[in-house]
Write an enzyme that holds these catalytic residues in place. Structure first.
Site: not given
Length: 303
Positions: A53, A95
């Site tokens: 991730h 992100h």
């Protein structure tokens, strides 16, 4: 040092966009070692797949070269990223829709709050330190452009779960992102068949990708009601849900349906960072596990 990344559970309505997809330290070698290749090849054929991730983000600063290099060094083929757009139209790997948490933007640009990605040019973002927040060891890591990132993933012989992050903020980002993927060699038959998934929290964004390139495997991020799954199966090959929201029965309901490529729907669940959770979701029969700690998950599900 551990990166404590909170995965926010987001509910999305079908047909509406949901809230929610320079220089760096060079990789140690152009090619993976024989031992690394062996580990990667074995892992790539296992189920569930283990996806790093934002790279191996428990061990290196997320969404940087260091994070995906670390994943490669640990033997993980699959990585995940997040894509947003700068003020002057460059796609970058980040992100949050602000630069505050993972860069030194407050120090370099103290008068530019709230430091939104969309308020800075690519040249300004290229100046930022994206590693020191994590550890002094990673001082000087940069925010990669999408082009730089794709070239690095190719260099590492990795595969990618590609996320358009908050696409409602960036009209047309899907077409633009696909153009970068094409220019970096990622939309040929080989990559599309086995090395790429494009996902988003926005059903509209996933639909757009499927319309523009129906050959690409797509994933919707969320946990739709079982009754709604057939509608999602028209444009999404995966339903990628937070691990706390799923059950064995829900996974079975996903697997019972076929997606737009006439193959059974898949589920990659996130963000699983401990052995107990990994074993639980593996027991449900998920197809992939997205994790900040890929080594922990790999060991847990191999027991």
């Amino acid at each position: 040092m551990y990166a404590r990344v909170a995965a926010a559970t987001t509910t999305a309505l079908l047909g509406a966009g949901a809230l929610a997809l320079p220089s760096a330290t060079a990789h140690a070698a152009d090619q993976p070692s024989a031992a690394q290749t062996s580990v990667q090849t074995s892992a790539s054929h296992d189920r569930p797949l283990v996806v790093a991730h934002r790279g191996a983000s428990a061990y290196a600063p997320e969404n940087t070269f260091a994070a995906i290099d670390k994943a490669a060094d640990m033997g993980f083929r699959w990585v995940e990223n997040d894509v947003q757009r700068t003020k002057d139209g460059e796609l970058v790997i980040m992100h949050d829709d602000t630069l505050k948490r993972t860069t030194n933007v407050e120090q370099l640009f103290p008068d530019r709050a709230p430091w939104k990605v969309a308020d800075f040019t690519a040249a300004e973002i290229a100046r930022l330190d994206a590693g020191s927040w994590f550890s002094p060891k990673y001082a000087g890591q940069r925010v990669p452009t999408l082009k730089q990132y794709m070239n690095r993933v190719s260099h590492n012989h990795q595969k990618l779960v590609f996320e358009f992050k908050k696409p409602e903020l960036y009209p047309g980002i899907e077409k633009q992102g696909l153009a970068v993927l094409r220019k970096t060699g990622w939309l040929d038959r080989h990559h599309v068949k086995s090395k790429l998934v494009i996902q988003s929290f926005s059903a509209d964004s996933v639909k757009t990708v499927h319309k523009l390139r129906p050959d690409i495997k797509t994933g919707f991020l969320g946990t739709p009601a079982v009754a709604d799954l057939p509608e999602y199966a028209k444009f999404s090959d995966q339903i990628n849900s937070p691990h706390g929201s799923i059950t064995r029965e829900y996974v079975a309901a996903i697997h019972a349906l076929k997606g737009p490529h006439r193959k059974h729907l898949e589920i990659f669940t996130w963000t699983v960072n401990d052995a107990a959770a990994a074993q639980r979701v593996a027991g449900f029969g998920v197809d992939g596990i997205i994790t900040n700690t890929p080594d922990v998950v790999r060991e847990a599900i191999s027991d």
